[in-house]
Design an enzyme around this catalytic site. Structure first.
Site, PDB file in Angstrom:
ATOM      1  N   GLY A   1       0.304  -1.190   0.270  1.00 14.79           N
ATOM      2  CA  GLY A   1       0.137   0.195  -0.244  1.00 14.79           C
ATOM      3  C   GLY A   1       0.709   1.192   0.075  1.00 14.79           C
ATOM      4  O   GLY A   1       2.011   0.724  -0.409  1.00 14.79           O
TER       5      GLY A   1
ATOM      6  N   ASP B   1      -8.632  -1.170   0.012  1.00 14.57           N
ATOM      7  CA  ASP B   1      -9.524   0.258   0.066  1.00 14.57           C
ATOM      8  C   ASP B   1      -9.813   1.386  -0.952  1.00 14.57           C
ATOM      9  O   ASP B   1     -10.713   1.841  -0.959  1.00 14.57           O
ATOM     10  CB  ASP B   1      -9.540   1.116   1.660  1.00 14.57           C
TER      11      ASP B   1
ATOM     12  N   THR C   1     -12.857 -10.865   7.465  1.00 13.55           N
ATOM     13  CA  THR C   1     -14.050 -11.367   6.757  1.00 13.55           C
ATOM     14  C   THR C   1     -13.822 -11.298   5.096  1.00 13.55           C
ATOM     15  O   THR C   1     -13.649 -11.749   3.444  1.00 13.55           O
ATOM     16  CB  THR C   1     -15.249 -12.252   6.137  1.00 13.55           C
TER      17      THR C   1
END
Lengths: 342, 342, 342, 342
Positions: D103, D128, D273
């Protein structure tokens, strides 16, 4: 104790979970050693082995297929087959007992080898759910789940176009996958080997659905026979309507429905997608328990027996009993489902 | 015959399939009429009804939730409750018999109403699989499937980071969902209400997994109790380790594992995702068969009974027997699974 | 403003999400009225309408198929077709503008009607991803996901039996579904209409995979042509190897691979399962945005234009440009994938 | 050429597919050698390596997590960190270039190391979707798919009980996962970090849904802030309503909605999850292409650059540009979605 494991016959989700369950229980409880026999009975005859330990079964409960490979070799055939040869190979490897995971042919061979003094325990593998001695075996639930998902998908196409969809699922001799997936998917007719139906009856169901403004969905086992046309079915090259035989039974029925009712009809053969891939949770649990129970049977020296599911309990049953006859769909289960037809 | 149907208690995949099975069988075989009672017993007391016919159950076998709505209203409570009031409401609607789909509370109420002369048939709903009289009920298989898929997903995160994942599944009083999903997902420990374990034992399992170079995955029922700490559990506001109580049991255990073993640990509470959405094929078949069998029970006037699964067969059993006690995980099933721990 | 919506051509996951997006935006932002035109252009010609309001689009984002039905009727054909007739029908219903959701044929017809003065906005539907003016359209992602899942399943069967699996996916003129699903599924060869390959080359890939001890998986578009055999392909009844033509291209290739390499080979035609059922999240988002953007185009009176995806942005483009040519798989994308072949 | 690969930061579906794509392209096209660096930058500093060849990347495109392990170690920290030490370690291993998958932090570190002369290529990892220089990265599509499936499941529970469900998804600084999964799942409000909303506004949406007879479903990013309460949020231990802080933002909002509207409300935190398990087909394709493009960048000696997606094309961009700022949800995308709220 040194235990050999082999998988035989067609691919089936849960084979690897059986292997894992057996190895983990054997290693942890009995400090057993394991050896994998490659490609079914062929590996025994040809001496193909692979090491099996705790590390090699890691993550296997969710992995489809079989890490041991499979074949349809019959251990009684060929110049290297037969009980003496096989016992000799086992002795060479120091293998004390074998877990044979397979269908009716494999189990029958296992029993005959046991009669000749070999130490074999069976684990039933029947994606079609056709073995009498066990309520279910692993793979069946996964196959039904996959077929049901396909039916769900095909239904929206049927509805969008006002078409009749004929979905062909596995089941050469018994209709369990068709019965369960058809019921789960809300099929308007379920055609199974145990219950021949005429093309006229099928078209009647189709038209009744169409007349209610809906799109008919029909689920058919690959082994279904149109009634009154058994002879035609056996005629190689021509189908029951004297057209060149194209493929599965669905590809015979769909055009005939279209010709007789005028409703655009399409066949879909689900094929091998039903037997591959990750097992459902149900099948993983059952297969793991089967593998562990096979170890119990070995340490109880129940040679010639196999593990089986009875309700929610595992049992050890005689292979002889287990392979006595095909477990077909009983008439009352068909009639129960048939209430929903049309 | 005019038949009322109601669904009571928590959401459960397959409720709609029961409704569909009952309506289709009733309409087609017996030419029965149906009326849906909204929001469980409350709809009966408050007179909320909805028409149910062949058209209104179309496509329901695969739809999660309940089209009738649900509530936890007890038919014996409130000024409008009690057998006389309820019979009065049924008479007003011309309802001859009621199919009550619900858990132990619902079934017990159904039996008591039956004792007072009402015509009620029960259909067991227990996503936790805790009713003694049936091998399984619908919803359980779906919940296990969803939990297993979540465990599969969490495992890759555990492995990538060398973390311990503690996955909390449903099961306030019994550990069936944890047992099956934990076995299917290859968990390194399964913690269930029936079998308290100490934090020391849990950490031992965790460390043993770590020492083999793997990332521990623990599945825990929401109703699990740490052994020796039952008192602490009941102390509102503080947890077993005298910290402010945060949430589920997994959120108590995970930080304690981390503190004691030094292994980074994370809790995941699966929560309501386990009980919603489309049912698995297994649950659709079972629920459809339950709905159809309830019609048989009505026409056999077996008031006070409920449908149940025994092996692969459906049966009609007395509710009294069925609700006699919680079906807990038997010791041998726990020990069978425990071979795989650590 | 009263807006008509129609869906035309083959089923495609996301059609309902477009309808919902358009209706919700139209009702909420512009207080528009909506009417659904049944079965594509045929409904316009034959006057089949259905009311569309906020309530009737509830839950549609995740529902496969089209609630409006579809057909392949060309609005310029038949005695009731042509711009004047269609305008007359629209006037009778008070419809001010039409959103036509369909493929190249539908969009071309929409443009021609626009040229004649009708108020039409297009929404591109191309499950094959073959329209030039949009990066992607809805349905493609779902089809790729379904095909990939099937490839995953077939791979375990391939591995268990040492077989070659030939998987046939949609794509009559372009190979996008094969390219993406083949790359996602780790195929050892991807055969697309844009790039003829010889049976010799295919067998070379297959043998190279076998020689590494693996089981070959080949993904083939239905429209793929074997190089050097274009003539044979067009010969009805016989295939490229002068055998009676059986079914899809995979059923031609698989036996030929087996005959030439000795590797047991199986064909699976995925068929209609690729185009039905619930759309993927990606397709739901894209379809919903397309529906909303179509409303913007209507209120901007951009008749003859269609919505399109450019990167992450939605645009309004001229249908004329959009339908100028097939969007084929460019050579560099094929070569990028081909690095992974064999 | 000998190429090192490392994965850094949180788990993300597709990491393994990047590794596989890079290794296969490097080996086949350039005959490169590969070495895996374990646990992110830590493995470089501490000298933990693993061999990477064609065989070790087999089947990786569909496997979640990272076979290399990950950590959050900063290569500039610690006594063994810093460019000189790292170069020394690389020289010891004979590593000519490194592919760093991670990231913003990882990429920024990679750029700084490049400034010091090291040969590093970045591959952006952002579940994200918050990196400015790429339209999407792998993992995001899978996360949206998982969140959408959970929303679908929670909706049936909401409907059955007339409850409000508040679903908390990933997104600490940006709301992309909430925006896409909320739109796909048909949420009645989507709450994202970029757009603070008041509890009054949220309750207004909830009540409007209830008043139409439906059950409200709200999707909220973990990083969402209630407007006018920023101060309260930062107060450790107490939440915005001066209650002890329980968990995620959903657990703050749900009880407040219930208290203010009287509608029973439940929070569900999807948690880890969302980032584990098998990648979607979309993410497998993108990740595979990223891995292959990283090899191109290495052989073009574009040190300090990273691969990126622009529309349907892959590009090589400067890391410096790429990490210039967070890619937030633009106001127009929020407003587009907000048309569907309430």
């Amino acid at each position: 104790m040194k235990i050999g494991i082999l998988t035989s016959g067609g691919d089936c989700p849960g084979l690897n979970a059986v292997i894992r369950g057996a190895v983990l229980k054997g290693v942890r409880v009995h400090d057993a050693e394991f050896v994998g026999i490659r490609n079914g009975w062929r590996g025994l005859v040809e001496g193909e082995y692979v090491k099996l330990d705790r590390h090699s079964v890691r993550g296997l409960s969710r992995q489809g297929g079989t890490i041991l490979g499979s074949s349809r070799t019959n251990p009684f055939e060929g110049e290297h087959g037969g009980p003496e040869n096989i016992q000799k190979h086992l002795d060479e490897q120091g293998i004390d007992a074998v877990i044979a995971i397979g269908g009716e042919g494999t189990l029958t061979a296992a029993r005959r080898l046991t009669d000749a003094g070999l130490h074999i325990i069976g684990v039933p593998k029947t994606i079609d759910n056709d073995l009498a001695a066990t309520d279910y075996s692993f793979g069946f639930d996964t196959a039904v789940e996959i077929a049901t998902e396909a039916i769900d998908r095909l239904r929206t196409t049927a509805d969008s176009h006002g078409r009749c969809m004929v979905v062909e699922v596995m089941g050469r001799h018994v209709g369990w996958i068709a019965l369960h997936s058809g019921m789960a998917g809300g099929a308007h007719a379920i055609l199974i080997p145990e219950q021949p139906e005429s093309i006229e009856q099928i078209c009647e169901w189709v038209e009744s659905v169409r007349d209610r403004g809906r799109a008919p969905v029909i689920v058919v086992s690959e082994g279904f026979l149109l009634s009154g046309m058994e002879e035609a079915h056996s005629h190689k090259g021509l189908d029951a309507f004297n057209r060149p035989r194209l493929g599965g039974i669905s590809e015979l029925i769909a055009p005939e429905i279209e010709a007789r009712t005028g409703i655009e009809s399409r066949a879909t053969v689900l094929g091998h997608t039903q037997r591959g891939g990750a097992p459902s949770a149900y099948d993983r649990v059952l297969a793991t328990r089967f593998g562990m129970a096979a170890i119990d049977a070995i340490y109880a020296k129940e040679w010639g027996s196999m593990v089986a599911l009875n309700g929610t309990d595992l049992e050890i049953v005689s292979i002889e009993e287990a392979t006595g006859g095909l477990k077909t769909v009983p008439r009352e289960r068909y009639e129960e489902a048939a209430v929903l037809f049309g």
